[in-house]
Design an enzyme around this catalytic site. Structure first.
Site, PDB file in Angstrom:
ATOM      1  N   CYS A   9       0.878  -1.206  -0.138  1.00  0.00           N
ATOM      2  CA  CYS A   9       0.065  -0.039  -0.027  1.00  0.00           C
ATOM      3  C   CYS A   9       0.882   1.189   0.086  1.00  0.00           C
ATOM      4  O   CYS A   9       2.153   1.141  -0.400  1.00  0.00           O
ATOM      5  CB  CYS A   9      -1.077   0.048   1.163  1.00  0.00           C
ATOM      6  SG  CYS A   9      -0.289  -0.003   2.962  1.00  0.00           S
ATOM      7  N   ARG A  15      -3.415  -0.730   5.427  1.00  0.00           N
ATOM      8  CA  ARG A  15      -4.206  -1.698   4.524  1.00  0.00           C
ATOM      9  C   ARG A  15      -2.841  -2.962   4.312  1.00  0.00           C
ATOM     10  O   ARG A  15      -3.140  -4.108   4.637  1.00  0.00           O
ATOM     11  CB  ARG A  15      -4.561  -1.057   3.211  1.00  0.00           C
ATOM     12  CG  ARG A  15      -5.397  -0.048   3.471  1.00  0.00           C
ATOM     13  CD  ARG A  15      -5.677   0.672   2.181  1.00  0.00           C
ATOM     14  NE  ARG A  15      -4.432   1.459   1.932  1.00  0.00           N
ATOM     15  CZ  ARG A  15      -4.316   2.154   0.801  1.00  0.00           C
ATOM     16  NH1 ARG A  15      -5.343   2.196  -0.174  1.00  0.00           N
ATOM     17  NH2 ARG A  15      -3.337   2.973   0.698  1.00  0.00           N
ATOM     18  N   ASP A 128      -8.191   3.991   1.274  1.00  0.00           N
ATOM     19  CA  ASP A 128      -7.373   4.142   2.230  1.00  0.00           C
ATOM     20  C   ASP A 128      -7.938   4.817   3.349  1.00  0.00           C
ATOM     21  O   ASP A 128      -8.877   5.570   3.249  1.00  0.00           O
ATOM     22  CB  ASP A 128      -6.358   5.293   1.577  1.00  0.00           C
ATOM     23  CG  ASP A 128      -5.191   5.952   2.390  1.00  0.00           C
ATOM     24  OD1 ASP A 128      -5.257   5.617   3.723  1.00  0.00           O
ATOM     25  OD2 ASP A 128      -4.592   6.665   1.845  1.00  0.00           O
TER      26      ASP A 128
END
Ligand code: 4NP
Length: 156
Positions: A9, A15, A128
């Site tokens: 990420c 994440r 996000d």
């Protein structure tokens, strides 16, 4: 040969460390340690050396996932050779990874996490959660559980 999977990420604090923790849990439950291994990294170097975000760790802990990884930046010289699958969380992650690829073999390793989803097929990225609230972190985990299930099936 063990399949080596790298989740990527932007910051490697929300994440991708969660993807790593969920996948490690599934590998453990299914006793697949001899078949696959995973790790995570960020396209940016903003959080190198940091533990995962406190909010992400809190939400993950509620589902019994332990986020223990320390943030690091993706290293094209090592990671393209070390991993079989390099899975980005969103389209920008893949754009950034593609720009670092050295050849066609590198490019062929790049995948999008949501392509492994079966239930959350309306999502084309793992959103996000960094600037949002609690529900964003829960959604990340919902999507990652779905995608990791799909990934596990594909690899078996
Ligand atoms: P991640 O989330 O890419 O899922 O780790 C983010 C973490 C940090 C920032 C952005 C996204 N940041 O702007 O510092």
């Amino acid at each position: 040969m063990k399949k080596k999977i790298l989740f990527v990420c932007l910051g490697n604090i929300c994440r991708s460390p969660s993807a790593e923790a969920v996948m490690k849990e599934y590998i453990s439950i299914n006793q697949l340690e001899s078949a696959m291994v995973c790790d995570s990294a960020g396209t940016s170097g903003w959080h190198i050396g940091d533990l995962a975000d406190n909010r992400m760790r809190k939400h993950a802990a509620k589902r019994n996932y332990k986020l223990e990884s320390i943030a690091r930046q993706f290293d094209p010289e090592k990671d393209f050779d070390a991993f079989d699958l390099i899975i980005g969380m969103d389209a920008q992650n893949l754009i950034d990874l593609r720009a670092l690829a050295r050849n066609k073999t590198d490019l062929q390793k790049l995948k999008l996490m949501t392509n492994y989803c079966t239930r959350h097929s309306n999502y084309d990225s793992v959103p996000d959660p960094y600037y949002g609230g609690d529900e964003g972190f829960e959604l990340v985990l919902d999507i990652l559980e779905d995608a990791c299930e799909g990934l596990l099936k594909e690899l078996q």
